[in-house]
Design an enzyme around this catalytic site. Sequence first.
Site, PDB file in Angstrom:
ATOM      1  N   MET A 145      -8.513   9.859  -4.985  1.00 33.13           N
ATOM      2  CA  MET A 145      -9.403   8.881  -5.604  1.00 33.13           C
ATOM      3  C   MET A 145     -10.856   9.116  -5.235  1.00 33.13           C
ATOM      4  O   MET A 145     -11.755   8.660  -5.940  1.00 33.13           O
ATOM      5  CB  MET A 145      -8.986   7.467  -5.184  1.00 33.13           C
ATOM      6  N   ASP A 173       0.828  -1.204   0.000  1.00 33.31           N
ATOM      7  CA  ASP A 173       0.000   0.000   0.000  1.00 33.31           C
ATOM      8  C   ASP A 173       0.862   1.253   0.000  1.00 33.31           C
ATOM      9  O   ASP A 173       0.626   2.188  -0.770  1.00 33.31           O
ATOM     10  CB  ASP A 173      -0.924   0.008   1.226  1.00 33.31           C
TER      11      ASP A 173
END
Length: 665
Positions: A584, A448
Amino acid sequence: SRFGLFSQVASAGALVRMTSTATFVVGKSAGTTSGPSQGVPTLAPSVAVVTAGTAKESTAGPALGLTAGVAAASVLGAATARKQRKQRAIGIRAFGRVGRQPDAQSASVGSSVPLSRPMVAAGGGFVAGQVPSPKSNATPAGLEQTDRGDKAVMGMKLAYWMYTGPAHIGTLRVASSFRNVHAIMHAPLGDDYFNVMRSMLERQRDFTPVTASIVDRHVLARGSQEKVVENITRKDKEDKPDLILLTPTCTSSILQEDLSNFCKRARESTNSDVILADVNHYRVNEHQASDRTLAQVVSHYLDKAKEEGRTVGKSEKPSANIIGTFTLGFHNAHDMRELKRMLKDMGIETNLVVPEGASVHELENLPKAWFNIVPYREVGLMTAEYMEREFGTPYVDICPMGVTETARFVRSIEALLKPQGHDFDFGRYIDEQTRFVSQSAWFSRSIDCQNLTGKRAVVFGDATHAAAMTKVLVKEMGIKVAWAGTFCKHDADWFREHVSGLCDEVLITDDHTQVGDMIARAEPAAIFGTQMERHVGKRLDIPCGVISAPVHIQNFPLTYRPFLGYEGTNQLADLVYNSFTLGMEDHLIEIFGGHDTKEIASTSLTNDGSEEAIPWTPDGLAELNKIPGFVRGKIKKKTEAYARDQGIDEISSEVIYAAKEAVGA
């Protein structure tokens, strides 16, 4: 003449700062006068009175400089405001060069004395130089050796937002942090906003222990001594504080009030200690005043104990003082809990935490500690240096923010305690805390976090947090820092030393418009800064993580959220990761029928009119709307730049593809 001068200025609420023999005029000037300065040697013999379009000069005396808040802009007539801003900008640009004098026609800001060298620290938003400064008799012995904050403001600038407040705010922050200490400031209505600000932001149950001795027409006519002494004696009877701290303001300097004599008179009729804060409001800002006031209070009580023959020895077990945590600090209370936990784990007792929650009568126990910890450079460093000089107490001034800096902090404590016989395995402690308490170490190596490698960010804040955050981003997470900056001009050299080699550029400024323009030009993926950079990020649609004061109420959380120590590394990891992934969210919202956002196409937040918008054709807009929202603004900006360079009058879908090919995408 003093009454006539102040009655005009106080009602207008002007913010004017003046020092040395310089005369600064906003708008038209009726001429200047000169002559030997009397009284306060660093203040001007004449004053510019801001009115609606003109500035009249009064020869009311030497100690002249005006402040009643940032409402100064309201006194300028709407018809002349643009002209005056242009004149000020010309004067400031000329004045900003060392030794250069603006000509008479453009001198909305000017100086009658050459500058010896550029200034390294002044109040927020002020152009400045340095002049020799007289030593105050109120400065504690030994403190006069340091030049932290001993700078002079040599210019004036009107601003509607600043990173640091005036000096009296710093003094009030220190006073209100101590337990059973009351502060009194002699100022007009409008300067007493500290009570409202602290009550709004600090989620505490107690009232702010600050009283404003209001300057009104009666005071101007009869003098201030009677009113100030009356307020001190009244608060002594009502609240019975251990200490009453009288803070000067720019208004008291304008009126040439002998506040030290006021304190002397008040001591005769009070049971409390009465001290005048040794702060020059024309030379220091909020942080510098906090540092100096804390050192003054500490030295006062330590010297008092020494004179009365009360001395203390070192504690039997290793112990430490934590110096510099106080009200309105950035997550200070949470950081202190984490530092106390770490000290306890290492077998070290916490002797005192100063000033937050401490009593002034406990200060005489400060020398019991084996060493001092100064987590923030902005406040506490002068106190630690004073104690090292007077009592031989060493100090650690490393900010334990991030895994690597926290380990360096622990190693510094080890270097102090090992020679004194403290038996503790510091290496094992670092290893265990890094592996099992801090989640940041393994997370920064996870898939991540690896997605963030090579991302570009910018960092801005106070010197302590901005430097530490830059190290965390670069050394621990592999994120590229386009530029790092601070508004702490007095710590510019230290800041450059600590971020050198970690970023492409270093920015030292207290002008928020310059910071905004730098962010717009850099086009980072994320911003880490103050509340102002958060506003800039919203305008540019760039996510921002707040890492430094000044901040708003969301950064005074009730939950436990430290930024220092091993628990603080988890908070930092969350902040960094969430700041980058927020991009996002808009994309997902638009996919599922969300909203559109306004983009800023310019590379600057300040509009100078030099760039005209290029129209888009319907098919060009349709093609642009097909691009995901989190990159649409950047593509739109680059396409318009390409069209401008190629001389294209309007942007169609073909121009978008041509711009894409031009950059090799």
